[in-house]
Design a protein around this motif. Structure first.
Motif, mmCIF file in Angstrom:
data_model
loop_
_atom_site.group_PDB
_atom_site.id
_atom_site.type_symbol
_atom_site.label_atom_id
_atom_site.label_comp_id
_atom_site.label_asym_id
_atom_site.label_seq_id
_atom_site.Cartn_x
_atom_site.Cartn_y
_atom_site.Cartn_z
ATOM 1 N N TYR A 26 -42.193 -36.695 -31.932
ATOM 2 C CA TYR A 26 -43.083 -37.723 -32.681
ATOM 3 C C TYR A 26 -44.245 -37.015 -33.388
ATOM 4 C CZ TYR A 26 -40.205 -40.903 -29.618
ATOM 5 O OH TYR A 26 -39.289 -41.853 -29.224
ATOM 6 N N ASP A 28 -46.977 -39.021 -33.630
ATOM 7 C CA ASP A 28 -48.117 -39.882 -33.440
ATOM 8 C C ASP A 28 -47.724 -40.468 -31.905
ATOM 9 O OD1 ASP A 28 -45.800 -41.573 -33.934
ATOM 10 O OD2 ASP A 28 -46.967 -43.085 -35.234
ATOM 11 N N GLU A 30 -48.233 -43.465 -30.948
ATOM 12 C CA GLU A 30 -47.535 -44.854 -30.878
ATOM 13 C C GLU A 30 -45.967 -44.560 -31.006
ATOM 14 O OE1 GLU A 30 -49.856 -44.056 -33.023
ATOM 15 O OE2 GLU A 30 -51.422 -45.013 -31.658
ATOM 16 N N THR A 33 -43.755 -42.748 -35.903
ATOM 17 C CA THR A 33 -43.259 -41.790 -36.802
ATOM 18 C C THR A 33 -42.614 -40.450 -35.950
ATOM 19 O OG1 THR A 33 -45.199 -41.810 -38.126
ATOM 20 C CG2 THR A 33 -44.019 -39.958 -38.415
ATOM 21 N N HIS A 62 -47.291 -34.364 -32.231
ATOM 22 C CA HIS A 62 -47.854 -34.957 -31.109
ATOM 23 C C HIS A 62 -47.474 -34.579 -29.848
ATOM 24 C CE1 HIS A 62 -49.802 -38.289 -28.745
ATOM 25 N NE2 HIS A 62 -50.883 -38.071 -29.245
#
Length: 66
Positions: A26, A28, A30, A33, A62
């Motif tokens: 990922y 990000d 959240e 992405t 991330h």
């Protein structure tokens, strides 16, 4: 005297390489992405190597769900 033609650094870095199957990378917090899904290797220097040979910078990633 025997002298090795292999680098000591290569031998040491192999100890720190991690391989994962079916991981999700990922970009990000959240988890909106996704940079990659599937097999990957995390190299000793933090870069993520994909099966295609592409490298993902540690700054771009991330987190990784294994």
């Amino acid at each position: 005297m025997v002298i090795s033609t292999e680098s000591v650094w290569e031998e040491l870095t192999d100890e720190f390489v991690q391989e994962y199957r079916d991981a999700v990378v990922y970009a990000d917090l959240e988890q909106e992405t996704i940079l990659h899904e599937g097999d990957l290797r995390i190299l000793a220097n933090g870069w993520v190597k994909l099966p295609t040979g592409r490298l993902l910078s540690p700054d771009a990633v991330h987190h990784i769900d294994t």
